[in-house]
Design a protein around this motif. Structure first.
Motif, short mmCIF file in Angstrom:
data_model
loop_
_atom_site.label_atom_id
_atom_site.label_comp_id
_atom_site.label_asym_id
_atom_site.label_seq_id
_atom_site.Cartn_x
_atom_site.Cartn_y
_atom_site.Cartn_z
N HIS B 57 79.51 7.86 -69.53
CA HIS B 57 78.46 9.12 -69.64
C HIS B 57 78.41 9.69 -68.30
CE1 HIS B 57 77.32 7.26 -73.60
NE2 HIS B 57 77.50 8.54 -73.87
N GLU B 58 78.86 8.95 -67.09
CA GLU B 58 78.71 9.56 -66.03
C GLU B 58 77.18 9.30 -65.38
OE1 GLU B 58 81.31 11.30 -64.34
OE2 GLU B 58 80.23 11.50 -62.55
N ALA B 59 76.21 9.99 -66.11
CA ALA B 59 74.86 9.94 -65.67
C ALA B 59 73.78 9.68 -66.79
CB ALA B 59 74.49 11.09 -64.86
N LEU B 60 73.03 8.73 -66.92
CA LEU B 60 72.10 8.48 -67.86
C LEU B 60 70.54 8.28 -67.12
CD1 LEU B 60 74.09 6.29 -70.03
CD2 LEU B 60 73.21 8.52 -70.37
N THR B 61 69.44 8.68 -67.79
CA THR B 61 68.18 8.25 -67.35
C THR B 61 68.05 6.72 -67.67
OG1 THR B 61 67.09 8.87 -69.50
CG2 THR B 61 67.41 10.41 -67.76
N VAL B 62 67.20 6.20 -66.95
CA VAL B 62 66.70 4.78 -67.10
C VAL B 62 66.25 4.49 -68.50
CG1 VAL B 62 64.96 3.05 -66.53
CG2 VAL B 62 65.90 4.27 -64.53
N LYS B 63 65.42 5.69 -69.07
CA LYS B 63 64.97 5.48 -70.23
C LYS B 63 66.09 5.53 -71.34
CE LYS B 63 61.89 6.33 -73.70
NZ LYS B 63 60.94 5.18 -74.07
N ALA B 64 67.16 6.59 -70.90
CA ALA B 64 68.34 6.51 -72.19
C ALA B 64 69.02 5.04 -71.98
CB ALA B 64 69.27 7.74 -71.63
N LEU B 65 69.25 4.61 -70.87
CA LEU B 65 69.95 3.44 -70.74
C LEU B 65 69.11 2.20 -71.45
CD1 LEU B 65 70.83 2.91 -66.99
CD2 LEU B 65 72.60 2.99 -68.75
N GLY B 66 67.65 2.49 -71.38
CA GLY B 66 66.97 1.40 -72.15
C GLY B 66 67.08 1.40 -73.58
N ASN B 67 67.20 2.65 -73.98
CA ASN B 67 67.41 2.91 -75.30
C ASN B 67 68.63 2.50 -75.95
OD1 ASN B 67 64.96 4.14 -75.82
ND2 ASN B 67 65.56 6.29 -75.70
N LYS B 68 69.71 2.53 -75.29
CA LYS B 68 70.98 2.02 -75.72
C LYS B 68 71.11 0.50 -75.38
CE LYS B 68 73.33 6.52 -74.43
NZ LYS B 68 73.54 6.77 -75.86
N LEU B 69 70.48 -0.02 -74.60
CA LEU B 69 70.71 -1.56 -74.12
C LEU B 69 69.72 -2.27 -74.95
CD1 LEU B 69 71.96 -1.44 -70.58
CD2 LEU B 69 73.21 -1.70 -72.66
N LEU B 70 68.66 -1.53 -75.47
CA LEU B 70 67.53 -2.10 -75.77
C LEU B 70 66.79 -3.18 -74.87
CD1 LEU B 70 68.40 -3.16 -79.70
CD2 LEU B 70 67.54 -1.22 -78.67
N ARG B 92 68.09 8.61 -58.74
CA ARG B 92 67.40 9.70 -57.83
C ARG B 92 66.61 10.49 -59.13
NH1 ARG B 92 72.09 12.44 -59.91
NH2 ARG B 92 71.32 14.61 -61.00
N ARG B 93 65.43 10.91 -58.72
CA ARG B 93 64.48 11.50 -59.57
C ARG B 93 64.92 13.13 -60.34
NH1 ARG B 93 60.09 8.47 -61.31
NH2 ARG B 93 59.94 6.75 -59.51
N ALA B 94 64.84 13.22 -61.31
CA ALA B 94 65.22 14.27 -62.08
C ALA B 94 64.34 15.76 -61.48
CB ALA B 94 65.06 14.27 -63.35
N ALA B 95 64.98 16.64 -61.26
CA ALA B 95 64.40 17.74 -60.41
C ALA B 95 63.27 18.39 -61.55
CB ALA B 95 65.26 18.88 -59.96
N HIS B 96 63.81 18.48 -62.94
CA HIS B 96 62.80 19.01 -63.79
C HIS B 96 61.90 18.11 -64.23
CE1 HIS B 96 65.81 16.82 -66.10
NE2 HIS B 96 65.11 17.05 -67.10
N ASP B 97 62.14 16.93 -64.14
CA ASP B 97 60.85 15.96 -64.59
C ASP B 97 60.69 14.94 -63.71
OD1 ASP B 97 59.25 14.32 -65.73
OD2 ASP B 97 59.90 14.59 -67.85
N GLU B 98 59.85 14.87 -62.68
CA GLU B 98 60.00 13.94 -61.71
C GLU B 98 59.48 12.48 -62.06
OE1 GLU B 98 60.10 14.16 -58.15
OE2 GLU B 98 61.02 16.08 -58.22
N ARG B 99 59.15 12.27 -63.09
CA ARG B 99 59.18 10.86 -63.71
C ARG B 99 60.44 10.21 -64.06
NH1 ARG B 99 55.81 12.54 -68.92
NH2 ARG B 99 57.23 13.95 -69.08
N SER B 100 61.15 11.17 -64.58
CA SER B 100 62.73 10.60 -64.93
C SER B 100 63.47 10.24 -63.85
CB SER B 100 63.23 11.40 -65.71
OG SER B 100 62.91 11.57 -66.87
N VAL B 101 64.13 9.02 -64.05
CA VAL B 101 64.99 8.49 -62.96
C VAL B 101 66.37 8.57 -63.46
CG1 VAL B 101 65.90 6.77 -61.31
CG2 VAL B 101 63.32 7.04 -61.62
N ILE B 102 67.18 9.36 -62.74
CA ILE B 102 68.57 9.70 -63.15
C ILE B 102 69.69 8.55 -62.48
CG2 ILE B 102 70.60 11.12 -63.45
CD1 ILE B 102 68.73 13.43 -63.43
N ILE B 103 70.51 7.77 -63.34
CA ILE B 103 71.31 7.05 -62.63
C ILE B 103 72.77 7.45 -62.76
CG2 ILE B 103 72.26 4.60 -63.01
CD1 ILE B 103 69.36 4.51 -62.24
#
Lengths: 151, 151
Positions: B57-70, B92-103
Motif C-alpha cells: 500500500h506504500e502509505a497507511l495511517t497508524v489507524k489503518a495499520l492497526g485495523n488491518k493488524l488488530l 509524518r502528520r497528515a496535512a488535512h488532519d493533524e491527528r493522523s500519522v501517515i506511515i
DNA sequence: AACCTTTTGATTGCACACAATTAAATTTTC
DNA sequence: GAAAATTTAATTGTGTGCAATCAAAAGGTT
C-alpha cells in the motif's frame, strides 16, 4: 536472447490470506476474551494456564511447567513470583536437586478453581463454535504444533 | 433427602485438550519459526507484518495499520519508531488532519521486499503442511476471528 | 462564534515472551 | 575421585501487547 537472471518472483501473499497471521490474530483475540472472563479472579491468561496445571498436578517444577506450556524460565520465573506474592502458590528448591524449583498450589490458589468452573463454557460461547468444531479444529492443529516443536 | 445445592461441576478440561491453548502455543511457535527466517533481514515478525502491508500500500495511517493488524497504537507507535530509526519508513502528520500519522515506506524498506520473497515458501516447509491444508485451516479460522472481533 | 462530542495518536504502566548469559548443582567420563 | 559435560533456574535486555489515560484536532450543535 539471454535467460533472465532475475525472473520475477510471485508476489508476497496478502496479509488477509495468510494462515500464520490468522493464528497470530486469533491467539490475541482469544487472550483478550479470556481476560474479560478472568478479571473476576484477577489472573491473566498465562497465569490461568499455570493454575490449570497445578489444579491437576498439585506440584510441578518450573521445568515441567515450561515443558507443558512451551514457555521458558525467562517468562515463567517473574510470572510465578507474582503468583507467589498473591499467595496462590509456593516456590521452593527440591531437596534432592537444588537446581529444581518446585511450584506447589496453595489453598488460596486451590480456591480459585471453583470460581473458574464456568470459564470453559462461557468461552466456547464467546468464540461461537460448536464443541464438535472445537474438537475438529483442535485435531488439525496438533500436527502443526508437533512439527514445529521438534525444530 | 434434600437436593444438593452444589452439584459437582464437570472437571476443567485438561490443558492438552484445549483448543485455545493450541492456538496460543501454535502462534508462539510460528513467531519463533519466522524469527529464524527473518533474522537475516533483522526484523521481528510484527515488523514483517507491517512491511507486508507497506509493500502493498506504500502509505497507511497508524489507524489503518492497526485495523488491518488488530493492534492498537500502544503497540504500533514504539514498533514504528524503531522501524523509522532504521530508515525503513517515515512517520509524518497528515496535512488535512493533524491527528493522523501517515506511515510511508522508504527505499531501504522497499529493498527488503526482494530479500523476503522466499520467506512464505520456506515457512510453509517449516510448518510442514500442504498448501491445500493451509487454505482449509485458514478458512476454518475466519469465522472464529470474525466472531471475536465484533465483541 | 462558543461549546460539545468524537476521533486519533501518544504516553504510561504492567505483563508477557524469548534470546543470551550466568551460576549452581548434578551427572558422566575417565 | 577429579575433571568435563550437562541440566536447571535466574538474570538481563529487548520487543511486543494492551488497558487506561491524556491531549490535540476535527466535526457538529446551537
Amino acid at each position: 536472447m539471454p535467460t533472465n537472471a532475475f525472473p520475477p518472483l510471485p508476489p508476497l501473499p496478502r496479509l488477509d490470506n495468510q494462515l500464520c497471521f490468522s493464528v497470530y490474530a486469533l491467539s490475541r483475540l482469544i487472550t483478550k476474551a479470556y481476560q474479560k472472563l478472568l478479571e473476576g479472579l484477577d489472573v491473566t491468561y498465562p497465569q490461568y494456564l499455570v493454575l490449570l496445571l497445578l489444579w491437576e498436578h498439585e506440584a510441578l517444577t518450573v521445568k515441567a511447567l515450561g515443558n507443558k506450556l512451551l514457555l521458558d524460565s525467562g517468562t515463567l520465573t517473574p510470572l510465578l513470583k507474582r503468583m507467589e506474592q498473591r499467595g496462590w502458590l509456593s516456590r521452593r528448591r527440591a531437596a534432592h536437586d537444588e537446581r529444581s524449583v518446585i511450584i506447589t498450589i496453595l489453598p488460596a490458589g486451590r480456591a480459585l478453581e471453583l470460581q473458574a468452573r464456568e470459564i470453559p463454557l462461557k468461552l466456547s460461547v464467546c468464540i461461537g463454535i460448536t464443541p464438535a468444531q472445537v474438537s475438529d479444529l483442535h485435531q488439525q492443529l496438533q500436527p502443526l504444533i508437533k512439527h514445529l516443536i521438534t525444530k
